[in-house]
Design a protein around this motif. Structure first.
Motif, PDB file in Angstrom:
ATOM      1  N   LEU A  90      43.367  65.330  16.107  1.00  0.00           N
ATOM      2  CA  LEU A  90      42.704  66.537  15.627  1.00  0.00           C
ATOM      3  C   LEU A  90      43.109  66.839  14.189  1.00  0.00           C
ATOM      4  CD1 LEU A  90      41.016  69.083  15.905  1.00  0.00           C
ATOM      5  CD2 LEU A  90      42.933  70.173  17.073  1.00  0.00           C
ATOM      6  N   ILE A  91      44.376  66.674  13.880  1.00  0.00           N
ATOM      7  CA  ILE A  91      44.842  66.907  12.510  1.00  0.00           C
ATOM      8  C   ILE A  91      44.139  65.964  11.540  1.00  0.00           C
ATOM      9  CG2 ILE A  91      46.840  66.669  10.977  1.00  0.00           C
ATOM     10  CD1 ILE A  91      48.547  67.748  13.326  1.00  0.00           C
ATOM     11  N   GLN A  92      43.984  64.703  11.946  1.00  0.00           N
ATOM     12  CA  GLN A  92      43.265  63.748  11.092  1.00  0.00           C
ATOM     13  C   GLN A  92      41.815  64.186  10.881  1.00  0.00           C
ATOM     14  OE1 GLN A  92      43.461  59.638  12.321  1.00  0.00           O
ATOM     15  NE2 GLN A  92      41.842  59.011  10.916  1.00  0.00           N
ATOM     16  N   ALA A  93      41.178  64.674  11.958  1.00  0.00           N
ATOM     17  CA  ALA A  93      39.784  65.122  11.859  1.00  0.00           C
ATOM     18  C   ALA A  93      39.638  66.318  10.938  1.00  0.00           C
ATOM     19  CB  ALA A  93      39.250  65.466  13.248  1.00  0.00           C
ATOM     20  N   TYR A 124      45.936  59.243   5.462  1.00  0.00           N
ATOM     21  CA  TYR A 124      44.819  59.360   6.390  1.00  0.00           C
ATOM     22  C   TYR A 124      43.953  60.543   5.975  1.00  0.00           C
ATOM     23  CZ  TYR A 124      47.824  63.105   8.124  1.00  0.00           C
ATOM     24  OH  TYR A 124      48.604  64.216   8.200  1.00  0.00           O
ATOM     25  N   ASN A 125      42.691  60.509   6.372  1.00  0.00           N
ATOM     26  CA  ASN A 125      41.787  61.645   6.193  1.00  0.00           C
ATOM     27  C   ASN A 125      40.686  61.525   7.246  1.00  0.00           C
ATOM     28  OD1 ASN A 125      39.567  59.986   5.085  1.00  0.00           O
ATOM     29  ND2 ASN A 125      40.828  59.855   3.234  1.00  0.00           N
ATOM     30  N   ASN A 126      39.711  62.410   7.179  1.00  0.00           N
ATOM     31  CA  ASN A 126      38.710  62.460   8.261  1.00  0.00           C
ATOM     32  C   ASN A 126      37.451  61.628   8.011  1.00  0.00           C
ATOM     33  OD1 ASN A 126      37.341  63.971   6.357  1.00  0.00           O
ATOM     34  ND2 ASN A 126      37.389  65.893   7.518  1.00  0.00           N
ATOM     35  N   GLU A 127      37.437  60.803   6.961  1.00  0.00           N
ATOM     36  CA  GLU A 127      36.208  60.092   6.619  1.00  0.00           C
ATOM     37  C   GLU A 127      35.778  59.099   7.701  1.00  0.00           C
ATOM     38  OE1 GLU A 127      36.760  58.470   2.697  1.00  0.00           O
ATOM     39  OE2 GLU A 127      35.956  60.288   1.761  1.00  0.00           O
ATOM     40  N   ARG A 128      36.722  58.361   8.267  1.00  0.00           N
ATOM     41  CA  ARG A 128      36.364  57.378   9.305  1.00  0.00           C
ATOM     42  C   ARG A 128      35.868  58.080  10.567  1.00  0.00           C
ATOM     43  NH1 ARG A 128      37.961  52.193   9.672  1.00  0.00           N
ATOM     44  NH2 ARG A 128      38.735  52.492  11.786  1.00  0.00           N
ATOM     45  N   LEU A 129      36.528  59.163  10.950  1.00  0.00           N
ATOM     46  CA  LEU A 129      36.093  59.922  12.119  1.00  0.00           C
ATOM     47  C   LEU A 129      34.746  60.592  11.861  1.00  0.00           C
ATOM     48  CD1 LEU A 129      39.483  61.532  13.230  1.00  0.00           C
ATOM     49  CD2 LEU A 129      38.144  59.838  14.499  1.00  0.00           C
ATOM     50  N   SER A 149      30.335  78.980  12.853  1.00  0.00           N
ATOM     51  CA  SER A 149      30.481  79.700  14.116  1.00  0.00           C
ATOM     52  C   SER A 149      31.846  79.450  14.752  1.00  0.00           C
ATOM     53  CB  SER A 149      29.365  79.301  15.095  1.00  0.00           C
ATOM     54  OG  SER A 149      29.583  78.004  15.635  1.00  0.00           O
ATOM     55  N   LEU A 150      32.498  78.354  14.361  1.00  0.00           N
ATOM     56  CA  LEU A 150      33.829  78.018  14.864  1.00  0.00           C
ATOM     57  C   LEU A 150      34.931  78.462  13.902  1.00  0.00           C
ATOM     58  CD1 LEU A 150      33.053  74.342  15.939  1.00  0.00           C
ATOM     59  CD2 LEU A 150      33.465  76.246  17.507  1.00  0.00           C
ATOM     60  N   ASN A 151      34.517  79.064  12.770  1.00  0.00           N
ATOM     61  CA  ASN A 151      35.472  79.391  11.693  1.00  0.00           C
ATOM     62  C   ASN A 151      36.232  78.143  11.260  1.00  0.00           C
ATOM     63  OD1 ASN A 151      34.892  82.223  11.689  1.00  0.00           O
ATOM     64  ND2 ASN A 151      36.161  82.441  13.518  1.00  0.00           N
ATOM     65  N   LEU A 152      35.526  77.029  11.226  1.00  0.00           N
ATOM     66  CA  LEU A 152      36.163  75.734  11.000  1.00  0.00           C
ATOM     67  C   LEU A 152      36.846  75.646   9.634  1.00  0.00           C
ATOM     68  CD1 LEU A 152      36.722  72.988  12.197  1.00  0.00           C
ATOM     69  CD2 LEU A 152      34.475  72.218  11.434  1.00  0.00           C
ATOM     70  N   GLY A 153      36.279  76.322   8.650  1.00  0.00           N
ATOM     71  CA  GLY A 153      36.856  76.280   7.311  1.00  0.00           C
ATOM     72  C   GLY A 153      38.295  76.749   7.255  1.00  0.00           C
ATOM     73  N   ASP A 154      38.669  77.643   8.179  1.00  0.00           N
ATOM     74  CA  ASP A 154      40.037  78.175   8.199  1.00  0.00           C
ATOM     75  C   ASP A 154      41.054  77.142   8.657  1.00  0.00           C
ATOM     76  OD1 ASP A 154      38.996  80.624   7.460  1.00  0.00           O
ATOM     77  OD2 ASP A 154      38.971  81.431   9.494  1.00  0.00           O
ATOM     78  N   PHE A 155      40.596  76.074   9.294  1.00  0.00           N
ATOM     79  CA  PHE A 155      41.511  75.112   9.909  1.00  0.00           C
ATOM     80  C   PHE A 155      41.623  73.796   9.128  1.00  0.00           C
ATOM     81  CE2 PHE A 155      39.739  77.808  13.231  1.00  0.00           C
ATOM     82  CZ  PHE A 155      40.879  78.255  13.887  1.00  0.00           C
ATOM     83  N   ILE A 156      40.789  73.608   8.116  1.00  0.00           N
ATOM     84  CA  ILE A 156      40.763  72.328   7.399  1.00  0.00           C
ATOM     85  C   ILE A 156      41.944  72.218   6.440  1.00  0.00           C
ATOM     86  CG2 ILE A 156      39.434  70.867   5.825  1.00  0.00           C
ATOM     87  CD1 ILE A 156      36.898  72.156   6.962  1.00  0.00           C
ATOM     88  N   PHE A 157      42.594  71.058   6.456  1.00  0.00           N
ATOM     89  CA  PHE A 157      43.681  70.779   5.515  1.00  0.00           C
ATOM     90  C   PHE A 157      43.059  70.209   4.238  1.00  0.00           C
ATOM     91  CE2 PHE A 157      45.434  70.294   9.796  1.00  0.00           C
ATOM     92  CZ  PHE A 157      46.539  71.142   9.742  1.00  0.00           C
ATOM     93  N   MET A 158      43.316  70.857   3.111  1.00  0.00           N
ATOM     94  CA  MET A 158      42.771  70.396   1.827  1.00  0.00           C
ATOM     95  C   MET A 158      43.750  70.743   0.713  1.00  0.00           C
ATOM     96  SD  MET A 158      39.744  73.229   1.190  1.00  0.00           S
ATOM     97  CE  MET A 158      38.915  72.820   2.728  1.00  0.00           C
ATOM     98  N   SER A 159      43.536  70.165  -0.439  1.00  0.00           N
ATOM     99  CA  SER A 159      44.412  70.438  -1.566  1.00  0.00           C
ATOM    100  C   SER A 159      44.214  71.866  -2.070  1.00  0.00           C
ATOM    101  CB  SER A 159      44.127  69.450  -2.702  1.00  0.00           C
ATOM    102  OG  SER A 159      42.835  69.693  -3.243  1.00  0.00           O
ATOM    103  N   GLY A 184      33.483  63.135  16.662  1.00  0.00           N
ATOM    104  CA  GLY A 184      33.868  61.720  16.724  1.00  0.00           C
ATOM    105  C   GLY A 184      35.223  61.533  17.388  1.00  0.00           C
ATOM    106  N   SER A 185      36.158  62.427  17.109  1.00  0.00           N
ATOM    107  CA  SER A 185      37.493  62.302  17.688  1.00  0.00           C
ATOM    108  C   SER A 185      37.487  62.630  19.182  1.00  0.00           C
ATOM    109  CB  SER A 185      38.488  63.210  16.944  1.00  0.00           C
ATOM    110  OG  SER A 185      38.139  64.579  17.078  1.00  0.00           O
ATOM    111  N   ILE A 186      36.651  63.595  19.598  1.00  0.00           N
ATOM    112  CA  ILE A 186      36.531  63.903  21.027  1.00  0.00           C
ATOM    113  C   ILE A 186      35.943  62.705  21.781  1.00  0.00           C
ATOM    114  CG2 ILE A 186      35.360  65.362  22.729  1.00  0.00           C
ATOM    115  CD1 ILE A 186      35.552  67.659  20.691  1.00  0.00           C
ATOM    116  N   HIS A 187      34.926  62.097  21.181  1.00  0.00           N
ATOM    117  CA  HIS A 187      34.324  60.893  21.770  1.00  0.00           C
ATOM    118  C   HIS A 187      35.368  59.785  21.892  1.00  0.00           C
ATOM    119  CE1 HIS A 187      31.696  57.431  22.335  1.00  0.00           C
ATOM    120  NE2 HIS A 187      32.197  56.904  21.242  1.00  0.00           N
TER     121      HIS A 187
END
Length: 225
Positions: free
Chosen positions: A21-24, A34-39, A86-96, A120-123
């Motif tokens: 999940l952290i990678q995603a 690592y980053n989320n590009e492959r996922l 809707s998931l407030n996903l922006g609050d959880f993303i790791f970025m510079s 992709g990671s759930i799959h």
């Protein structure tokens, strides 16, 4: 940064491997190993199949062309960014820090990519069926009226009807550039009328960029009227 357990609650899924999940959630700006590009690459393909299968069964009498338009209306950056919001996903993303200061937590491209990476990671960790159930719940919650009338907004056709009726001209779409790696290719399209550029847009496909440019042109015409 919020506790990622809140995100799991929003998703209705608890990761067995928190590192996955952290990678995603890790944007490339972090400059980590690592980053989320492959996922994101995997999630994009999974979501394309999920939505395609869903529409195939939901609209049993619709032709292939209509189903393709419906899928394109759902499987795109704008729609996925809406779901991410809707998931407030922006609050959880790791970025510079620089990306965050540049509005990265609100950027549709970053939000959309992170959502695809999560699916992709759930799959990858669980199953296609699990990823499908979660994705469809999110899609139906954010797009309660899934039909051609509500989803398909063919801005190109609408613009062409207007320009042909008013000035007798058909818009031209010029590909200015294609850039990025193969799995994250972006296209920049310019829309021209009578040789003059009216609008331009960037998207993951030429068709989507053309639609976006046509939408911008329509908005400009509406403001003039």
């Amino acid at each position: 940064m919020k506790n990622i357990e809140l995100l799991e609650q929003n998703l209705g899924y608890q990761f067995k491997d928190k590192n996955l999940l952290i990678q995603a959630l890790t944007h490339k700006s972090c400059k980590k190993s690592y980053n989320n590009e492959r996922l994101e690459f995997l999630g994009d393909a999974v979501l394309d199949l999920i939505v395609g299968e869903y529409l195939f069964h939901k609209f049993g009498k619709d032709a292939e062309g209509d189903l393709s338009k419906l899928r394109a209306a759902l499987v795109n950056e704008k729609s996925f960014a809406k779901i991410a919001d809707s998931l407030n996903l922006g609050d959880f993303i790791f970025m510079s820090a620089s990306e965050e200061n540049n509005g990265g937590r609100q950027k549709p491209s970053i939000l959309s990519d992170a959502l695809e990476a999560i699916i992709g990671s759930i799959h990858l960790e669980s199953s296609f069926e699990c990823a499908r159930n979660i994705a469809l719940k999110l899609i139906e919650n954010n797009f309660p009226k899934i039909d051609a009338k509500n989803l398909i907004k063919d801005y190109k056709t609408r613009l062409q009807e207007i320009t042909q009726g008013t000035i007798g001209q058909t818009p031209e779409y010029e590909t200015l550039r294609a850039f990025g790696p193969d799995h994250l290719k972006q296209f920049e399209i310019a829309l021209k009328l009578e040789g003059k550029e009216i609008a331009r847009a960037i998207a993951k496909s030429k068709k989507e960029a053309q639609q976006m440019a046509a939408k911008i042109a329509l908005e400009k015409l509406e403001n003039l009227s």
